[in-house]
Design a protein around this motif. Structure first.
Motif, PDB file in Angstrom:
ATOM      1  N   UNK A   1       0.849  -1.188   0.000  1.00 42.32           N
ATOM      2  CA  UNK A   1       0.000   0.000   0.000  1.00 42.32           C
ATOM      3  C   UNK A   1       0.884   1.237   0.000  1.00 42.32           C
ATOM      4  N   UNK A   2       0.337   2.376  -0.375  1.00 39.89           N
ATOM      5  CA  UNK A   2       1.160   3.594  -0.373  1.00 39.89           C
ATOM      6  C   UNK A   2       1.483   4.039   1.052  1.00 39.89           C
ATOM      7  N   UNK A   3       2.533   4.868   1.166  1.00 41.65           N
ATOM      8  CA  UNK A   3       2.915   5.473   2.439  1.00 41.65           C
ATOM      9  C   UNK A   3       1.827   6.442   2.877  1.00 41.65           C
ATOM     10  N   UNK A   4       1.421   6.477   4.160  1.00 40.75           N
ATOM     11  CA  UNK A   4       1.904   5.675   5.286  1.00 40.75           C
ATOM     12  C   UNK A   4       1.058   4.431   5.551  1.00 40.75           C
ATOM     13  N   UNK A   5       0.119   4.147   4.659  1.00 45.02           N
ATOM     14  CA  UNK A   5      -0.776   3.009   4.892  1.00 45.02           C
ATOM     15  C   UNK A   5      -0.034   1.680   4.861  1.00 45.02           C
ATOM     16  N   UNK A   6       1.172   1.661   4.264  1.00 47.01           N
ATOM     17  CA  UNK A   6       1.904   0.398   4.131  1.00 47.01           C
ATOM     18  C   UNK A   6       2.263  -0.205   5.484  1.00 47.01           C
ATOM     19  N   UNK A   7       2.339   0.630   6.536  1.00 45.11           N
ATOM     20  CA  UNK A   7       2.652   0.133   7.871  1.00 45.11           C
ATOM     21  C   UNK A   7       1.451   0.165   8.805  1.00 45.11           C
ATOM     22  N   UNK A   8       0.305   0.557   8.281  1.00 47.44           N
ATOM     23  CA  UNK A   8      -0.877   0.729   9.127  1.00 47.44           C
ATOM     24  C   UNK A   8      -1.308  -0.544   9.833  1.00 47.44           C
ATOM     25  N   UNK A   9      -1.424  -1.636   9.114  1.00 49.60           N
ATOM     26  CA  UNK A   9      -1.876  -2.883   9.732  1.00 49.60           C
ATOM     27  C   UNK A   9      -0.847  -3.389  10.733  1.00 49.60           C
TER      28      UNK A   9
END
Length: 476
Positions: free
Chosen positions: A120-128
């Protein structure tokens, strides 16, 4: 030197000549970049091998790295270096960031969490990953997200950032002591070689913005699947030889002097080399001692750049005790554990003969001089806590390696002390991870500094910089 001596008044030979002093990653890079531009280059290294502080040695049947070194996908300079020496396949990157993090402080026993990214794009890539990180409370996770957004908004070009410490900034942005310990320092200690309270906000912001908040894949981890000496010595020598660089090891420079004709004399035992340009790619204290008068406005600043140690604990078991290639640990003195079995050649008849683990202990000022017996008594029980399979395993070897000056200390205010590549002495340039690259003391910083010095030297020598790698200037 291996090819004999040459009188001080001997002709310099055809073409422009550059001498690079120091055969670490910065010096190797500068030599390759200069040679690729058509400059005749001599590389001088005092040790019997190349690679600086990222090297290997033999211990019995094992080939041991002095310490565990990793890089990230965002380390475009070091990735260029690996390509340049034909070593990329030997130090591959993860397909996607995935770090197992084990906490051994829980009453119910070991608790495993993971830091990993999604496509996923930043910052969603670390959200989960953040939302499910079990080592933080729900409220702490929310505050971490807000601090990350504030960090993303910092201007890395703002000199005021270097006057502040990262720990105070984190506290001011709602980060609990536990959040700092189990998340921010988990990353920061390994990359900065300092805890948050001892680290410049400028350098910490650079690490987190570039590694975690710039591109979804920026923090994917790479490491050598072979001994570091295979990359930084054997393959580097091969690349230098192919580029026409004269490489001399066991050759320590004793003095530099600039003559009225604009040429340099580089003195080594039994020989004087003459050069149109000199790149000093040695540690800051050694550079200070070799610099001619007037080369820097305030050369004493080099001596004000502190150093920070890294301790490496090496343990060989009679059986496999760790299933992952590496893990990070919480609630224990152990920081990061890497499986080095295959890289070190721990084989018996072509099959694995146990498992060799390397513990990388950064910011180890309190332990760097501890006796091996004390470290053994401290770390073996911790490994049994961390790795249940180790409880029934026999330790067949235990030893430590110590790098007392592994990196420069990334303390607040260090930015004003780090010089650029150019000096006031015409034809003299500086390289090393401690110079002003914008990065902490990493392999990436060392390579960037070598390119910066080569670019400055080529400009002065009237040579084209077209063949310099195109990463130059990124995230610096």
């Amino acid at each position: 030197m291996s090819d004999g001596t040459r009188p001080a008044d001997a002709p310099p030979g055809p073409g422009r000549h550059a001498v690079v002093v120091g055969g670490g990653l910065a010096g190797i890079t500068a030599a390759l970049a200069l040679a690729d531009a058509g400059v005749r280059v001599t590389l001088l290294e005092g040790r019997p091998r190349l690679g600086g502080l990222a090297f290997s040695f033999r211990r019995g049947d094992l080939t041991v790295d002095n310490g565990q070194h990793v890089y990230l996908r965002c380390c475009t300079a070091y990735r260029w270096f690996l390509d340049r020496i034909d070593g990329s396949a030997l130090a591959p990157l993860q397909d996607r960031l995935d770090v197992p993090v084990v906490d051994v402080t829980r009453p119910e026993g070991r608790r495993l969490g993971r830091l990993r990214r999604d496509p996923l794009p930043v910052p969603l890539h670390l959200g989960r990953s953040l939302a499910t990180y079990p080592h933080l409370s729900l409220a702490e996770r929310a505050r971490v997200g807000r601090a990350a957004l504030a960090l993303q908004g910092l201007d890395l070009a703002d000199p005021a950032l270097d006057t502040q410490d990262f720990g105070s900034w984190l506290a001011a942005h709602g980060q609990s002591a536990r959040a700092v310990r189990v998340l921010w320092d988990l990353v920061g200690v390994a990359t900065l070689n300092a805890v948050a309270g001892d680290a410049s906000l400028a350098l910490a912001a650079m690490v987190f913005k570039t590694g975690l908040l710039s591109d979804p894949g920026a923090a994917d981890i790479g490491w050598a699947r072979v001994p570091l000496g295979e990359l930084h010595d054997r393959l580097a020598r091969k690349a230098l030889d192919s580029a026409g660089v004269r490489t001399e090891t066991r050759t320590r420079v004793t003095s530099l002097s600039l003559h009225g004709n604009g040429r340099w004399s580089v003195q080594v035992p039994g020989e004087t080399l003459h050069a149109d340009a000199v790149v000093l790619a040695v540690p800051q204290r050694e550079a200070h001692d070799l610099l001619p008068q007037g080369a820097l406005d305030a050369p004493e600043r080099l001596l004000e750049i502190g150093t920070a140690p890294i301790l490496n604990v090496h343990v060989v078991y009679d059986r496999k005790v760790l299933d992952a290639p590496f893990l990070a640990a919480l609630g224990t003195p152990v920081q990061w554990v890497f499986d080095r079995t295959d890289a070190a050649g721990l084989l018996d008849g072509g099959r694995r003969a146990g498992q060799y683990l390397a513990l990388s202990q950064s910011a180890a000022r309190d332990e760097i001089d501890a006796p091996v017996a004390v470290l053994r008594e401290r770390y073996l029980p911790e490994l049994r806590r961390l790795l249940p399979a180790a409880r029934g395993a026999e330790v067949t070897d235990f030893f430590v390696t110590r790098e007392r000056t592994a990196t420069f200390a990334p303390a607040p205010g260090v930015g004003r002390l780090r010089p650029g590549a150019r000096t006031k002495a015409p034809g003299l340039y500086l390289a090393g991870s401690w110079t002003s690259t914008g990065w902490p003391a990493t392999m990436e910083s060392a390579v960037r500094s070598g390119v910066s010095a080569a670019e400055a030297a080529l400009g002065a020598l009237g040579r084209s910089c077209d063949r310099l790698p195109d990463f130059f200037g990124e995230a610096a």
